[in-house]
Write a protein that holds these residues in place. Structure first.
Motif, PDB file in Angstrom:
ATOM      1  N   LEU A  96       0.825  -1.200   0.000  1.00  9.46           N
ATOM      2  CA  LEU A  96       0.000   0.000   0.000  1.00  9.46           C
ATOM      3  C   LEU A  96       0.869   1.263   0.000  1.00  9.46           C
ATOM      4  N   TYR A  97       1.938   1.238   0.764  1.00 10.59           N
ATOM      5  CA  TYR A  97       2.834   2.399   0.849  1.00 10.59           C
ATOM      6  C   TYR A  97       3.449   2.705  -0.519  1.00 10.59           C
ATOM      7  N   SER A  98       3.950   1.675  -1.168  1.00  9.24           N
ATOM      8  CA  SER A  98       4.565   1.877  -2.480  1.00  9.24           C
ATOM      9  C   SER A  98       3.532   2.244  -3.538  1.00  9.24           C
ATOM     10  N   GLY A 169      -3.995  11.673  11.319  1.00  7.22           N
ATOM     11  CA  GLY A 169      -5.328  11.513  10.752  1.00  7.22           C
ATOM     12  C   GLY A 169      -5.317  11.457   9.236  1.00  7.22           C
ATOM     13  N   CYS A 170      -4.514  12.310   8.600  1.00  6.35           N
ATOM     14  CA  CYS A 170      -4.431  12.296   7.135  1.00  6.35           C
ATOM     15  C   CYS A 170      -3.858  10.983   6.615  1.00  6.35           C
ATOM     16  N   LEU A 171      -2.865  10.451   7.305  1.00  6.75           N
ATOM     17  CA  LEU A 171      -2.275   9.185   6.871  1.00  6.75           C
ATOM     18  C   LEU A 171      -3.256   8.026   7.059  1.00  6.75           C
ATOM     19  N   ILE A 172      -4.039   8.050   8.126  1.00  5.24           N
ATOM     20  CA  ILE A 172      -5.053   7.013   8.330  1.00  5.24           C
ATOM     21  C   ILE A 172      -6.112   7.091   7.235  1.00  5.24           C
ATOM     22  N   ALA A 173      -6.578   8.313   6.944  1.00  7.74           N
ATOM     23  CA  ALA A 173      -7.566   8.487   5.878  1.00  7.74           C
ATOM     24  C   ALA A 173      -7.001   8.046   4.537  1.00  7.74           C
ATOM     25  N   GLY A 174      -5.737   8.377   4.285  1.00 10.06           N
ATOM     26  CA  GLY A 174      -5.102   7.942   3.043  1.00 10.06           C
ATOM     27  C   GLY A 174      -4.966   6.439   2.959  1.00 10.06           C
ATOM     28  N   ALA A 175      -4.589   5.805   4.081  1.00  9.77           N
ATOM     29  CA  ALA A 175      -4.476   4.341   4.090  1.00  9.77           C
ATOM     30  C   ALA A 175      -5.828   3.694   3.832  1.00  9.77           C
ATOM     31  N   ILE A 367       1.497   3.375  10.689  1.00 13.33           N
ATOM     32  CA  ILE A 367       0.115   3.853  10.628  1.00 13.33           C
ATOM     33  C   ILE A 367      -0.698   3.001   9.653  1.00 13.33           C
ATOM     34  N   ILE A 368      -0.118   2.696   8.498  1.00 10.76           N
ATOM     35  CA  ILE A 368      -0.799   1.828   7.529  1.00 10.76           C
ATOM     36  C   ILE A 368      -1.008   0.444   8.121  1.00 10.76           C
ATOM     37  N   ALA A 369       0.010  -0.084   8.806  1.00 14.40           N
ATOM     38  CA  ALA A 369      -0.091  -1.425   9.384  1.00 14.40           C
ATOM     39  C   ALA A 369      -1.202  -1.497  10.434  1.00 14.40           C
ATOM     40  N   LEU A 370      -1.308  -0.484  11.286  1.00 12.36           N
ATOM     41  CA  LEU A 370      -2.365  -0.481  12.298  1.00 12.36           C
ATOM     42  C   LEU A 370      -3.745  -0.300  11.666  1.00 12.36           C
ATOM     43  N   THR A 371      -3.820   0.430  10.560  1.00 12.32           N
ATOM     44  CA  THR A 371      -5.094   0.552   9.839  1.00 12.32           C
ATOM     45  C   THR A 371      -5.522  -0.796   9.285  1.00 12.32           C
TER      46      THR A 371
END
Length: 393
Positions: A96-98, A169-175, A367-371
Motif C-alpha cells: 500500500l505504501y509503495s 489523521g491524514c495518513l489514516i484516511a489515506g491508508a 500507521i498503515i499497518a495499524l489501519t
C-alpha cells in the motif's frame, strides 16, 4: 469507482448526502443513472429504453450509471478484504505504501517540516532572547523573561501536538482510501479528516491523562513500598523492589497498547472521548486464529516493535552523521574542544533536514499497518464486508 462485469460504473459506500450530490452532478452532465438501495430500484430520471440494470449490493447504497459500458479489459473487479496474518499485514503495508508513495511520504514530510520549523524557531528564539538579549534587572525581570520563554515553548509544543495528530489523521484516511482502491491525494485526506481533529486530540489527551496518572501513582507506591522493604531487608530488598517496579510499569504499558487503535476508531467511525477508548480496547481483545499471534495486542506490539527498530536505525544513522560532522569540523579547526560546541547553522540545518527526510520515510508504515489491523479485526469479529481492491495482487 467500481465496475461490474457488464462495464457499468458503480459508486459504493456513499452516504445519502454524497449520493444526492453525485446524482445532481450526473444529471447536470446528462448521464442516465438509477439509484439502487437494498435491491429496490428507484428511478431518478425519465426511463430510457434498453438501459441495463445491475442488482445492488446487499449492504451498501449504490449509484449505478447506465449507457457508459466499458470493455471487460477496462473493468475492475472487486476484492473483498480477507483476514490476514501478521506477515500478510507487513507485506500489504509495504504494498500500500509503495502504491501511493508520493502522497504518503509527502504528508509525513510536510507536517514534519512545519513542526520542525516551529519548534526550532521557538527553542532557539527563546534561548537567544534569554542569553543574548538585554540584561534583565532584578528577579522580576528574570521571572518575566522565563515566563515569556515558557509561553513560547508551551505554545510551540501544543502546535507540534496538533500538527502530529493532523498528520496521523491524514495518513489514516489515506491508508483507508488506498485499501479501498480509491485514488487520493493530500486534499482528499484532509477532507476526510474534517471535523475530527479535535476529537482525535481529546481522545489522545485522555490516553495521556489515564496512562500518566496510573504510572505516577504506581511509581509513587513502588517508591514508598521500596523504602519500607529496604528498611526491613536491607540490600536483599533489591530483587523484590525491581519486580514490584516492573509490575507497576507493566499495567500502564499494556493499557497503552489497548489504545493503539483509538486514532483509527476516531477517523473511521467518528467516535469521541471515552467511547473511542472503549471501542479500541474491545477491538484489541479480539482473538485472531491460533497460537501466539491470536492476540491482537501481540500483533500490534510486533508492529510497534518494528516501527521502533526502524526509527532507532534512522536515529543512529543521523547520530553517526552528526558525530562525523562534529569530528570533521574539529579536525579542520585543529581544536578538539569544538566537538563540544554547537554546529554552525549552515551544517546543522541540512543535517536536520536529512534526518527529517529519513524519519518521514518510515513514519507512514506503522500507521498503515495499524489501519490494516483495525480492518482485519473488524472483518474477523464483526463480519465487516469491505471491498479492498488496493490489496488485490
Amino acid at each position: 469507482r467500481l465496475f461490474d462485469r457488464e462495464g457499468n460504473i458503480q459508486f459504493k459506500h456513499l452516504s445519502e448526502t454524497m449520493a444526492d450530490k453525485l446524482g445532481k452532478k450526473l444529471e447536470d452532465k446528462g448521464v442516465v443513472f438509477q439509484v439502487v438501495e437494498e435491491g429496490d430500484f428507484v428511478e431518478t430520471v425519465p426511463t430510457v429504453p434498453d438501459v441495463p440494470t445491475v442488482p445492488a449490493a446487499e449492504t451498501a447504497e449504490t449509484i449505478e450509471t447506465a449507457g457508459t459500458a466499458l470493455s471487460p479489459e477496462t473493468a475492475l473487479s472487486t476484492a473483498p478484504f480477507k483476514p490476514m496474518g501478521i506477515i500478510d499485514i507487513i507485506y500489504r503495508t509495504i504494498k500500500l505504501y509503495s502504491g501511493n508513495l508520493k502522497s504518503f511520504y509527502g504528508i509525513a514530510f510536510f507536517f514534519g517540516l512545519v513542526s520542525y520549523a516551529v519548534m526550532y524557531g521557538a527553542v532557539f528564539g527563546s534561548l537567544s532572547s534569554i542569553l543574548h538579549g538585554e540584561p534583565t534587572s532584578g528577579l522580576l525581570g528574570l521571572a518575566m523573561d522565563t515566563l515569556k520563554a515558557s509561553f513560547v515553548l508551551v505554545s510551540a509544543s501544543a502546535f507540534y501536538f496538533l500538527t502530529f495528530l493532523y498528520m496521523l489523521g491524514c495518513l489514516i484516511a489515506g491508508a483507508d482510501m488506498q485499501i479501498r482502491g480509491i485514488s487520493w491525494n493530500f486534499a482528499a485526506a484532509r477532507s476526510r479528516l474534517k471535523g475530527r481533529l479535535l476529537s482525535l486530540a481529546w481522545a489522545t489527551l485522555l490516553i495521556f491523562l489515564i496512562v500518566g496518572v496510573l504510572m505516577a501513582t504506581g511509581i509513587a507506591a513502588a517508591f514508598i513500598l521500596g523504602r519500607l522493604l529496604h528498611d526491613a531487608l536491607g540490600t536483599a530488598s533489591i530483587l523484590p523492589i525491581t519486580v514490584i517496579t516492573a509490575i507497576v510499569l507493566l499495567y500502564p504499558a499494556v493499557l497503552l497498547m489497548h489504545y493503539l487503535l483509538v486514532p483509527m476508531v476516531v477517523v473511521m467511525e467518528g467516535k469521541k472521548g471515552f467511547a473511542a477508548l472503549s471501542r479500541s480496547g474491545t477491538l484489541m481483545k479480539v482473538k485472531a486464529g491460533q497460537g501466539f499471534w491470536r492476540w491482537n495486542i501481540n500483533r500490534a506490539g510486533f508492529i510497534m516493535l518494528l516501527a521502533f527498530l526502524a526509527n532507532l536505525s534512522v536515529t543512529l544513522l543521523v547520530l553517526f552523521v552528526h558525530l562525523a560532522a562534529y569530528g570533521g569540523i574539529a579536525v579542520l579547526q585543529g581544536d578538539m574542544l569544538s566537538l563540544f560546541t554547537m554546529l554552525p547553522l549552515a551544517v546543522e540545518i541540512p543535517l536536520q533536514l536529512i534526518s527529517l527526510a529519513l524519519q518521514s520515510a518510515v513514519a507512514p508504515l506503522w500507521i498503515i499497518a495499524l489501519t490494516l489491523l483495525y480492518y482485519d479485526t473488524r472483518v474477523r469479529a464483526e463480519g465487516l464486508e469491505l471491498d479492498a481492491p488496493g490489496l488485490a495482487d
